[in-house]
Design an enzyme around this catalytic site. Structure first.
Site, short mmCIF file in Angstrom:
data_model
loop_
_atom_site.label_atom_id
_atom_site.label_comp_id
_atom_site.label_asym_id
_atom_site.label_seq_id
_atom_site.Cartn_x
_atom_site.Cartn_y
_atom_site.Cartn_z
N HIS A 31 -8.47 5.58 9.99
CA HIS A 31 -9.24 4.33 10.04
C HIS A 31 -10.31 4.41 11.14
CE1 HIS A 31 -5.27 2.41 8.55
NE2 HIS A 31 -6.11 2.35 7.53
N SER A 142 -0.37 4.93 6.80
CA SER A 142 0.46 4.24 7.78
C SER A 142 1.94 4.42 7.44
CB SER A 142 0.08 2.75 7.81
OG SER A 142 -1.29 2.63 8.13
N1 COA Z 1 -7.51 7.49 6.72
C1 COA Z 1 -6.20 7.55 6.62
N2 COA Z 1 -5.46 6.61 6.00
C2 COA Z 1 -6.09 5.57 5.47
C3 COA Z 1 -7.48 5.45 5.53
C4 COA Z 1 -8.19 6.46 6.20
N3 COA Z 1 -9.51 6.44 6.30
N4 COA Z 1 -7.83 4.32 4.90
C5 COA Z 1 -6.70 3.78 4.45
N5 COA Z 1 -5.66 4.52 4.79
C6 COA Z 1 -4.27 4.27 4.43
C7 COA Z 1 -3.63 3.14 5.16
O1 COA Z 1 -2.94 3.58 6.29
C8 COA Z 1 -2.72 2.55 4.13
O2 COA Z 1 -1.46 3.20 4.15
P1 COA Z 1 -0.14 2.46 3.62
O3 COA Z 1 -0.35 2.17 2.16
O4 COA Z 1 0.92 3.45 3.87
O5 COA Z 1 0.01 1.20 4.42
C9 COA Z 1 -3.41 2.84 2.80
O6 COA Z 1 -4.30 3.88 3.08
C10 COA Z 1 -4.23 1.73 2.25
O7 COA Z 1 -4.50 0.85 3.27
P2 COA Z 1 -5.72 -0.08 3.57
O8 COA Z 1 -6.99 0.65 3.57
O9 COA Z 1 -5.36 -0.82 4.80
O10 COA Z 1 -5.77 -0.99 2.32
P3 COA Z 1 -4.70 -1.95 1.79
O11 COA Z 1 -4.54 -1.58 0.36
O12 COA Z 1 -3.47 -2.00 2.60
O13 COA Z 1 -5.42 -3.35 1.99
C11 COA Z 1 -6.99 -5.08 1.40
C12 COA Z 1 -6.32 -3.78 1.05
C13 COA Z 1 -6.27 -5.85 2.48
C14 COA Z 1 -8.39 -4.80 1.85
C15 COA Z 1 -7.03 -5.87 0.08
O14 COA Z 1 -5.72 -5.96 -0.43
C16 COA Z 1 -7.60 -7.24 0.25
O15 COA Z 1 -8.80 -7.40 0.30
N6 COA Z 1 -6.72 -8.26 0.32
C17 COA Z 1 -7.13 -9.64 0.46
C18 COA Z 1 -6.84 -10.40 -0.82
C19 COA Z 1 -7.93 -10.15 -1.83
O16 COA Z 1 -9.09 -10.43 -1.64
N7 COA Z 1 -7.50 -9.63 -2.97
C20 COA Z 1 -8.38 -9.43 -4.08
C21 COA Z 1 -8.65 -8.02 -4.32
S1 COA Z 1 -9.33 -7.91 -5.95
#
Ligand code: COA
Length: 177
Positions: A31, A142
């Site tokens: 991140h 994560s």
């Molecule tokens: N390097 C290493 N790991 C990474 C990374 C990077 N550059 N980017 C993401 N990751 C990992 C994270 O650690 C995470 O691991 P985990 O699944 O083990 O926890 C995974 O990739 C994905 O995480 P993240 O990028 O934080 O995305 P998410 O899927 O957890 O969150 C939101 C997505 C919060 C942005 C999305 O769900 C959201 O917008 N929610 C709000 C509600 C909404 O608007 N929903 C409508 C969507 S249509």
């Protein structure tokens, strides 16, 4: 029937601010890499911790914000917030027009593409910009980090030392190995 032609932007200007949303449980070096490279494109990045994630979280939203501030506290171009509900609603409320997301693998792409399209349909004025995660971090998540620490391994190079200490304390009840 031909599909409806998307509306072209009326004016061309550079967006100064982007939002980098995620669950950040916790923030990893992957991140951090995206945020730092994002600053080559944007003057300001808002790291936005989603409150309503379906994932089982180790850290509270405030703890996640604290960890982001521990890493970026001295960088005025990065701020950390939490948000609830739809991301596009938060973008609208803060007048943010660009969502920054990192892509690790091809499998990330399919889901990210769907989410970006859904967000675009809900808020056509908000665009998603993808950055490729550097290969050194493309295997990190994560969840994997939590498992490594839980099983007594070292997450050095994958997460800042301060965050690794916090994880160790939460998962094992002690800060040091
Ligand atoms: N390097 C290493 N790991 C990474 C990374 C990077 N550059 N980017 C993401 N990751 C990992 C994270 O650690 C995470 O691991 P985990 O699944 O083990 O926890 C995974 O990739 C994905 O995480 P993240 O990028 O934080 O995305 P998410 O899927 O957890 O969150 C939101 C997505 C919060 C942005 C999305 O769900 C959201 O917008 N929610 C709000 C509600 C909404 O608007 N929903 C409508 C969507 S249509």
């Amino acid at each position: 029937m031909p599909s409806k032609k998307p509306k072209e932007p009326q004016t061309i200007h550079c967006e100064k601010k982007a939002i980098y949303p995620g669950s950040f449980d916790p923030l990893t070096n992957g991140h951090i890499n995206i945020i730092k490279r994002g600053l080559m494109v944007f003057e300001e990045i808002v790291v936005a911790v989603a409150r309503n994630t379906t994932k089982k979280n180790l850290f509270t939203p405030q703890e996640k914000v604290d960890m982001i501030n521990d890493v970026f506290g001295k960088e005025p171009k990065v701020s950390a917030v939490t948000f609830e509900g739809l991301l596009v609603d938060y973008c609208r409320s803060e007048n943010i027009k660009v969502i920054l997301r990192g892509l690790r693998t091809v499998s990330d792409f399919e889901f990210e593409f769907q989410v970006a399209q859904a967000n675009k349909q809900m808020a056509p004025e908000v665009d998603t910009l993808f950055m490729m995660t550097e290969s050194a971090y493309s295997h990190i998540s994560s969840t994997i980090l939590k498992e490594i620490i839980q099983l007594g391994g070292s997450a050095r190079g994958m997460v800042p030392a301060t965050i690794e200490r916090r994880m160790r304390k939460k998962l094992l009840g002690r800060a040091k190995r």
